[in-house]
Design a protein around this motif. Structure first.
Motif, PDB file in Angstrom:
ATOM      1  N   SER A 160       0.833  -1.198   0.000  1.00 58.06           N
ATOM      2  CA  SER A 160       0.000   0.000   0.000  1.00 58.06           C
ATOM      3  C   SER A 160       0.867   1.246   0.000  1.00 58.06           C
ATOM      4  N   PRO A 161       0.627   2.133  -0.966  1.00 59.30           N
ATOM      5  CA  PRO A 161       1.360   3.404  -0.964  1.00 59.30           C
ATOM      6  C   PRO A 161       1.065   4.202   0.303  1.00 59.30           C
ATOM      7  N   LEU A 162      -0.122   3.979   0.889  1.00 62.19           N
ATOM      8  CA  LEU A 162      -0.453   4.709   2.112  1.00 62.19           C
ATOM      9  C   LEU A 162       0.464   4.326   3.259  1.00 62.19           C
ATOM     10  N   LEU A 163       0.997   3.093   3.227  1.00 64.68           N
ATOM     11  CA  LEU A 163       1.920   2.690   4.284  1.00 64.68           C
ATOM     12  C   LEU A 163       3.139   3.606   4.268  1.00 64.68           C
ATOM     13  N   TRP A 164       3.626   3.919   3.058  1.00 60.45           N
ATOM     14  CA  TRP A 164       4.764   4.843   2.974  1.00 60.45           C
ATOM     15  C   TRP A 164       4.388   6.186   3.594  1.00 60.45           C
ATOM     16  N   GLN A 165       3.199   6.674   3.241  1.00 60.01           N
ATOM     17  CA  GLN A 165       2.812   7.983   3.764  1.00 60.01           C
ATOM     18  C   GLN A 165       2.717   7.968   5.282  1.00 60.01           C
ATOM     19  N   HIS A 166       2.174   6.865   5.824  1.00 58.59           N
ATOM     20  CA  HIS A 166       2.097   6.781   7.285  1.00 58.59           C
ATOM     21  C   HIS A 166       3.484   6.790   7.900  1.00 58.59           C
ATOM     22  N   LEU A 167       4.368   5.943   7.380  1.00 52.20           N
ATOM     23  CA  LEU A 167       5.712   5.880   7.968  1.00 52.20           C
ATOM     24  C   LEU A 167       6.421   7.216   7.807  1.00 52.20           C
ATOM     25  N   PHE A 168       6.261   7.825   6.619  1.00 54.15           N
ATOM     26  CA  PHE A 168       6.972   9.078   6.408  1.00 54.15           C
ATOM     27  C   PHE A 168       6.479  10.155   7.366  1.00 54.15           C
ATOM     28  N   LEU A 208       7.561  -1.619  12.250  1.00 55.07           N
ATOM     29  CA  LEU A 208       7.467  -2.769  11.339  1.00 55.07           C
ATOM     30  C   LEU A 208       6.202  -3.574  11.645  1.00 55.07           C
ATOM     31  N   LEU A 209       5.943  -3.783  12.938  1.00 48.47           N
ATOM     32  CA  LEU A 209       4.747  -4.534  13.305  1.00 48.47           C
ATOM     33  C   LEU A 209       3.496  -3.749  12.930  1.00 48.47           C
ATOM     34  N   PHE A 210       3.545  -2.414  13.102  1.00 49.04           N
ATOM     35  CA  PHE A 210       2.429  -1.567  12.674  1.00 49.04           C
ATOM     36  C   PHE A 210       2.199  -1.745  11.176  1.00 49.04           C
ATOM     37  N   GLY A 211       3.288  -1.745  10.394  1.00 48.41           N
ATOM     38  CA  GLY A 211       3.161  -1.910   8.956  1.00 48.41           C
ATOM     39  C   GLY A 211       2.500  -3.228   8.596  1.00 48.41           C
ATOM     40  N   TYR A 212       2.915  -4.273   9.286  1.00 47.99           N
ATOM     41  CA  TYR A 212       2.358  -5.612   9.050  1.00 47.99           C
ATOM     42  C   TYR A 212       0.853  -5.603   9.319  1.00 47.99           C
ATOM     43  N   ALA A 213       0.479  -5.056  10.480  1.00 50.33           N
ATOM     44  CA  ALA A 213      -0.940  -5.013  10.825  1.00 50.33           C
ATOM     45  C   ALA A 213      -1.704  -4.101   9.868  1.00 50.33           C
ATOM     46  N   PHE A 214      -1.090  -2.980   9.523  1.00 52.45           N
ATOM     47  CA  PHE A 214      -1.750  -2.025   8.636  1.00 52.45           C
ATOM     48  C   PHE A 214      -2.056  -2.669   7.290  1.00 52.45           C
ATOM     49  N   LEU A 215      -1.041  -3.340   6.712  1.00 57.01           N
ATOM     50  CA  LEU A 215      -1.260  -3.976   5.416  1.00 57.01           C
ATOM     51  C   LEU A 215      -2.352  -5.018   5.539  1.00 57.01           C
ATOM     52  N   TRP A 216      -2.291  -5.773   6.601  1.00 59.23           N
ATOM     53  CA  TRP A 216      -3.271  -6.837   6.811  1.00 59.23           C
ATOM     54  C   TRP A 216      -4.680  -6.264   6.821  1.00 59.23           C
ATOM     55  N   VAL A 217      -4.862  -5.142   7.510  1.00 55.80           N
ATOM     56  CA  VAL A 217      -6.208  -4.600   7.707  1.00 55.80           C
ATOM     57  C   VAL A 217      -6.645  -3.718   6.541  1.00 55.80           C
ATOM     58  N   VAL A 218      -5.730  -2.929   5.967  1.00 54.72           N
ATOM     59  CA  VAL A 218      -6.149  -1.870   5.054  1.00 54.72           C
ATOM     60  C   VAL A 218      -5.807  -2.130   3.589  1.00 54.72           C
ATOM     61  N   ALA A 219      -4.675  -2.804   3.318  1.00 54.32           N
ATOM     62  CA  ALA A 219      -4.219  -2.876   1.933  1.00 54.32           C
ATOM     63  C   ALA A 219      -5.147  -3.714   1.060  1.00 54.32           C
ATOM     64  N   PRO A 220      -5.203  -3.394  -0.241  1.00 53.67           N
ATOM     65  CA  PRO A 220      -6.002  -4.196  -1.163  1.00 53.67           C
ATOM     66  C   PRO A 220      -5.317  -5.533  -1.461  1.00 53.67           C
ATOM     67  N   THR A 270       8.889 -12.033  -2.813  1.00 53.26           N
ATOM     68  CA  THR A 270       8.529 -11.160  -3.928  1.00 53.26           C
ATOM     69  C   THR A 270       7.082 -11.331  -4.363  1.00 53.26           C
ATOM     70  N   GLY A 271       6.413 -12.391  -3.875  1.00 49.61           N
ATOM     71  CA  GLY A 271       5.070 -12.682  -4.372  1.00 49.61           C
ATOM     72  C   GLY A 271       4.012 -11.736  -3.818  1.00 49.61           C
ATOM     73  N   HIS A 272       4.097 -11.435  -2.520  1.00 47.55           N
ATOM     74  CA  HIS A 272       3.026 -10.694  -1.874  1.00 47.55           C
ATOM     75  C   HIS A 272       3.587  -9.945  -0.663  1.00 47.55           C
ATOM     76  N   ALA A 273       2.973  -8.797  -0.345  1.00 42.07           N
ATOM     77  CA  ALA A 273       3.452  -7.999   0.779  1.00 42.07           C
ATOM     78  C   ALA A 273       3.401  -8.784   2.086  1.00 42.07           C
ATOM     79  N   TYR A 274       2.482  -9.751   2.165  1.00 41.28           N
ATOM     80  CA  TYR A 274       2.424 -10.573   3.375  1.00 41.28           C
ATOM     81  C   TYR A 274       3.751 -11.285   3.593  1.00 41.28           C
ATOM     82  N   ALA A 275       4.216 -11.997   2.535  1.00 38.62           N
ATOM     83  CA  ALA A 275       5.459 -12.741   2.666  1.00 38.62           C
ATOM     84  C   ALA A 275       6.625 -11.780   2.879  1.00 38.62           C
ATOM     85  N   ALA A 276       6.589 -10.661   2.156  1.00 34.95           N
ATOM     86  CA  ALA A 276       7.682  -9.702   2.288  1.00 34.95           C
ATOM     87  C   ALA A 276       7.777  -9.194   3.723  1.00 34.95           C
ATOM     88  N   SER A 277       6.603  -8.864   4.344  1.00 34.53           N
ATOM     89  CA  SER A 277       6.713  -8.318   5.704  1.00 34.53           C
ATOM     90  C   SER A 277       7.084  -9.414   6.701  1.00 34.53           C
TER      91      SER A 277
END
Ligand code: HEM
Ligand SMILES: [Cu+2]
Lengths: 830, 103
Positions: A243-251, A670-682, A756-763
């Motif tokens: 999610s591009p929004l994850l970058w915005q949140h972290l930034f 990092l854990l926030f990112g993981y949870a965020f992607l899980w809950v919000v990302a498409p 490389t397959g999915h943000a889940y595996a990457a995180s």
């Protein structure tokens, strides 16, 4: 011993050799502080030139001065330089130079770390400037939004330059933050209770603590984006669950606190200079400290106000809008304290005061537009227009540059030992003030007329032509002002007459020394009994020079300074600081090689400098300490104290604590990112989840527990003087951490899908990598304990090294457990 | 260190509450709480408002505790921190009662 011979002896101990030898090896805080300030000013000049190019381009509609590619690099580099290479390092330089002097101490807590931070800053900054010269500078804006900064839309190395260069510079920011925090908490003159500390120290303490928790999210974001760009791990790619929004949140989780990190030190300068100009004490010391703390915390709940237009639900926007409006209250409280101080005192309109008045006017206007922007409906109209550009320059130039100029004129005699040449400074002030307002006030109007930011040109029928032309004229007036300031400073350094001691009649300790300041600051350290020591005791400088304070005795060529109790300022122990060394520059070079290897895509080469950094880090710790028993040493006035290796709670331990706080914030993000992607990302849930792995997880968890317990056993046996047992436990701890590393890697390789397959595996993989790294650090710590027992450095009663190893052991265990819980959660919940 | 801990307690409490509300908001929207009817309202609103009020009560309790701090700067900082924490919890949480849920 006469004052003069003491001065000679102390200079021999604390000074640095002449010539390039001194340049590469000095760790003295005055040297490093001055260098930071000069370099930051040089970067300010470069950033200023870029700004003039921007204004030249926008001066007329349809201008053909530069094209869009160059224009994008111009504004990106302007913003990045001003935020990362000018503002932060400038305040770091001021803090490094001034803090020990204001606190009545002889140096900062970790001199080699200051030097390392300095070299990282210069090398990282040079990478960015080199890229600018070669025409491959970053060009996606100072906040580097994805997907614009992703591989697909920035295929060249421009974005990598930003991510790697800025992260490199960030290392120096985090080192400085830890250094400042520990120095303020522990390295003060005896008797300086927390509530007698100069206000600037409170401001810097709060700022440094904010940095410890604000920078890690950006460092994490940069690492993740770089890994995405280099290896295709899709953290920010929505097609693969990112999610591009994850970058915005972290930034912005970093970015909003960052603007307060820039403002607060400058506000500290205001609180220091203003009462001197008004010939009185500051009004409401306690209230100001309370407001500072409130600001520090609240500023971490504002970041989403930069994301009001991203489609986040109204309720979430409401939280951040309310917090943004609220943060104006403690800011206003400070302003009222300053006004009250002026009212109470007898202000003199000297040059620093002029700049402070300029600060008031400009900063208040910027704060008001800030509150306007914090209202969601208004922001929807004004976002991404020049109105925001106007707001941010009013708060940054008004809230940072003006106070810093006031501070520059106030403290210049301290740096140079000379007085100012009249009138040139006043002329510069008026040019800067008028130029600034002409440039930026009009941008409120262009913004409200709908002119977007970051456009490289505009057609003439938009009605923005005159306003833009006037803005550009203003910017050149302002540039003349800054040039005049530079000339004024140069004249003062090289030509002017000598200044009196304490030319402003100030009451803080930095004026209790000869000018320019000697390398050791104080021939002997004062005992402080008042918030304004020089007011209570005008003869203090003389008595200190005569050696009537603490640590007047010179022994073994040691660099000694006092450590005090955090709250009461009671004598705690004596710190023996390391002397000049080339380790910092060599380690920074090795660190730089690592970043360069990544930048040029030589990934196979990158481990080499990492190994070098590890070896150097080992050496860094190894060269400290001694085998002999020292016991209590006399410190003057008939008192004695232990040296820091034999006392509990030495600076090294505190530094490790704050390092781990920063590290823990990185893990938390990092854990926030993981949870965020899980809950919000498409595109979730992912096509493939972890399917097995409990055995590996169990092994890793048990080994992590064992590693922690064994390190603790090794530590307590070591302090108790039981060398054989300690050595045995430490060896076992090394083994346990090795098992953790193996089990984590095994878990990932055997059970996790490819990253490389999915943000889940990457995180998930990112978490595993974090765990492996920290198990390795804990392994090194345990091995270090073993080696130091063998070499005789750790013995009965030496708590420092074992307690630090124990901290890292505990942290690694905790991190491994958390990571396992998150990585295995899908398996357990399924 | 106790001084700094006391001086931050109320504000840390606000940060905690703020994170709880923001986190619950994300989770509630992801799991469709707004469409679950409970007791005349929806689950989402009940959870959000109840957590908010609980947090406000917690903040008020902290003010009461902060009065026990040693006098001087320490009491001043603990008290203001607690009052600011409680007030900020109330103000920043207010949207749970007045705005739309997940759009
Ligand atoms: C009263 C306090 C303040 C409030 C309520 C406030 C509010 C805001 C808001 C809502 C924005 C986002 C505008 C948008 O992009 O649509 C913004 C942008 C900005 N603010 Fe403030 N602000 C305040 C004080 C400050 C201070 C003290 C600084 C720095 C010293 C600062 C620096 C900035 C910067 C750099 C940006 C622009 C970031 C960018 O988009 O490049 N603000 N502010
Ligand atoms: Cu902001």
């Amino acid at each position: 011993m006469s004052a003069l011979s003491r001065h000679r002896a102390l200079t021999a101990i604390w000074g640095s050799p002449r010539g390039w030898r001194g340049t590469v090896s000095s760790v003295n805080h005055s040297d490093i502080g001055r260098r930071f300030i000069l370099a930051a000013f040089a970067f300010f000049a470069i950033g200023g030139v870029l700004a003039m190019l921007i204004r030249a381009q926008l001066a007329t509609p349809g201008s053909a001065f530069v094209g869009p590619e160059i224009y994008n690099q111009l504004f990106t580099m302007h913003g990045s330089i001003m935020m990362f290479l000018f503002a932060i390092p400038m305040f770091e330089g001021l803090a490094l130079y001034l803090l020990p002097k204001m606190l009545g101490s002889r140096d900062m807590a970790f001199p080699r770390l200051s030097a390392y931070g300095w070299w990282c800053y210069v090398f990282g900054g040079s990478i960015l400037i080199a890229a600018l010269a070669l025409g491959v500078a970053p060009d996606s804006g100072w906040f580097m939004y994805t997907p614009l900064s992703s591989k697909a839309y920035t295929p060249g190395i421009n974005a990598d330059v930003w991510l790697l260069g800025i992260t490199f510079v960030e290392i120096s920011a985090v080192s400085a933050a830890i250094e400042i925090t520990v120095s303020i908490l522990r390295l003060r003159a005896p008797g300086m209770r927390l509530d007698r500390m100069p206000l600037l120290a409170w401001y810097l303490l709060v700022t440094a603590l904010m940095m410890v928790v604000a920078f890690p999210p950006l460092i994490l974001g940069s690492i993740l984006l770089e890994v995405e760009r280099a290896f295709g791990w899709p953290f920010f790619d929505p097609l693969r669950g990112g999610s591009p929004l994850l970058w915005q949140h972290l930034f912005w989780l970093f970015g909003h606190p960052e603007v307060y990190i820039i403002f607060l030190p400058a506000a500290g300068v205001v609180s220091t200079v203003l009462p001197v100009m008004a010939r009185t004490r500051i009004l409401g010391y306690g209230w100001i400290v309370a407001a500072l703390l409130a600001l520090a915390f609240l500023s971490f709940g504002l970041w989403v106000h930069h994301m009001f237009t991203t489609g986040i639900p109204h309720m979430a926007l409401g939280f951040f809008s309310a917090a943004s409006a609220l943060v104006a209250v403690p800011t206003a409280l400070q302003i009222f304290a300053w006004i009250g101080t002026l009212w109470k005192g007898r202000p003199e309109l000297k040059l620093p005061m002029l700049y402070l008045l300029g600060f008031f006017v400009i900063f208040v206007l910027g704060g008001l537009t800030g509150v306007m922007l914090a209202m969601v409906p208004f922001d929807w109209q004004a976002h991404d227009t020049h109105f925001v550009v106007a707001h941010l320059h009013y708060v940054l130039v008004g809230g940072f540059v003006f106070p810093m100029l006031a501070g520059a004129y106030y403290w210049l005699p301290h740096f140079t030992g000379r007085a100012r040449i009249p009138l040139l400074g006043e002329a510069a002030f008026w040019l800067i003030l008028i130029g600034f307002n002409l440039t930026f006030f009009l941008m409120h109007l262009t913004g409200l007329l709908g002119m977007p930011r970051r456009i490289y040109t505009y057609p003439s029928d938009m009605g923005w032509t005159w306003l833009n032309l006037l803005s550009s004229v203003g910017s050149f007036i302002m540039a003349f002002g800054f040039a005049m300031f530079a000339v004024d400073v140069a004249l003062q350094i090289f030509l002017s007459r000598r200044a009196r001691r304490n030319p402003w009649g100030a009451h803080t300790l930095e004026w209790a020394m000869p000018l320019p300041a000697p390398a050791y600051n104080f021939a002997s350290q004062p005992r402080v009994a008042d918030g304004e020591p020089l007011a209570a005791d005008p003869d203090l400088p003389l008595r200190l020079a005569r050696g009537e304070g603490y640590l007047a005795e010179i022994r073994h060529g040691w660099r000694e300074t006092m450590a005090v109790d955090v709250t009461t300022g009671a004598v705690d122990h004596v710190i023996i600081l390391p002397g000049n060394t080339r380790l910092p520059i060599i380690t920074a070079l090795a660190t730089g090689c690592f970043f360069l290897a990544l930048l040029f895509g030589f990934y196979w080469l990158a481990p080499l400098p990492l190994v070098a950094v590890t070896v150097l880090g080992w050496r860094w710790a190894w060269t400290l300490g001694w085998r002999e028993e020292i016991g209590p040493v006399p410190i003057g006035a008939g008192e004695t104290a232990l040296t820091h290796r034999e006392a509990a709670g030495a600076p090294g331990w505190w530094g490790s604590v704050f390092l781990l706080v920063a590290d823990g914030t990185l893990l938390g993000s990092l854990l926030f990112g993981y949870a965020f992607l899980w809950v919000v990302a498409p595109n979730w849930p992912p096509p493939e989840l972890i399917a097995a792995g409990l055995p590996q997880g169990a092994v890793a968890a048990l080994a992590a527990l064992a590693g922690t317990v064994l390190t603790r056993l090794a530590a307590s046996a070591g302090v108790a003087g039981n060398n054989a047992a300690s050595s045995r436990w430490a060896s076992l701890a090394v083994g346990a951490q090795a098992v953790v590393i193996a089990a984590l890697l095994w878990l990932g390789l055997a059970e996790l899908p490819a990253p490389t397959g999915h943000a889940y595996a990457a995180s998930s993989w990112a978490m595993i990598a974090y765990g492996v790294l920290h198990a390795f650090i804990a392994l090194l710590c345990a091995a270090f304990i073993r080696a130091r027992i063998a070499s005789g450095h750790i013995r009965k009663g030496r708590v420092l090294e074992t307690s630090v190893a124990q901290l890292f052991g505990d942290y690694a265990g905790l991190a491994t457990w958390l990571i396992l819980a998150c990585v295995l959660a899908p398996l357990v919940l399924a | 260190m106790m001084l700094l801990a006391r001086a931050s307690a109320g504000l840390i409490f606000w940060a905690f509450g703020f994170s709880v509300l923001y986190g619950l908001h994300g989770i509630g929207c992801a799991y469709g709480w707004p469409s679950t009817e409970v007791g005349g309202g929806n689950l989402f609103r009940w959870v959000m408002v109840a957590s908010w009020l609980l947090l406000c009560a917690g903040g008020a309790a902290l003010i009461w505790l902060a009065k026990a701090a040693p006098s001087g700067l320490e009491r001043r900082l603990s008290l203001t921190s607690a009052v600011v924490g409680c007030a900020a919890t109330f103000v920043t949480g207010l949207p749970v009662a007045v705005t739309s849920a997940c759009v």
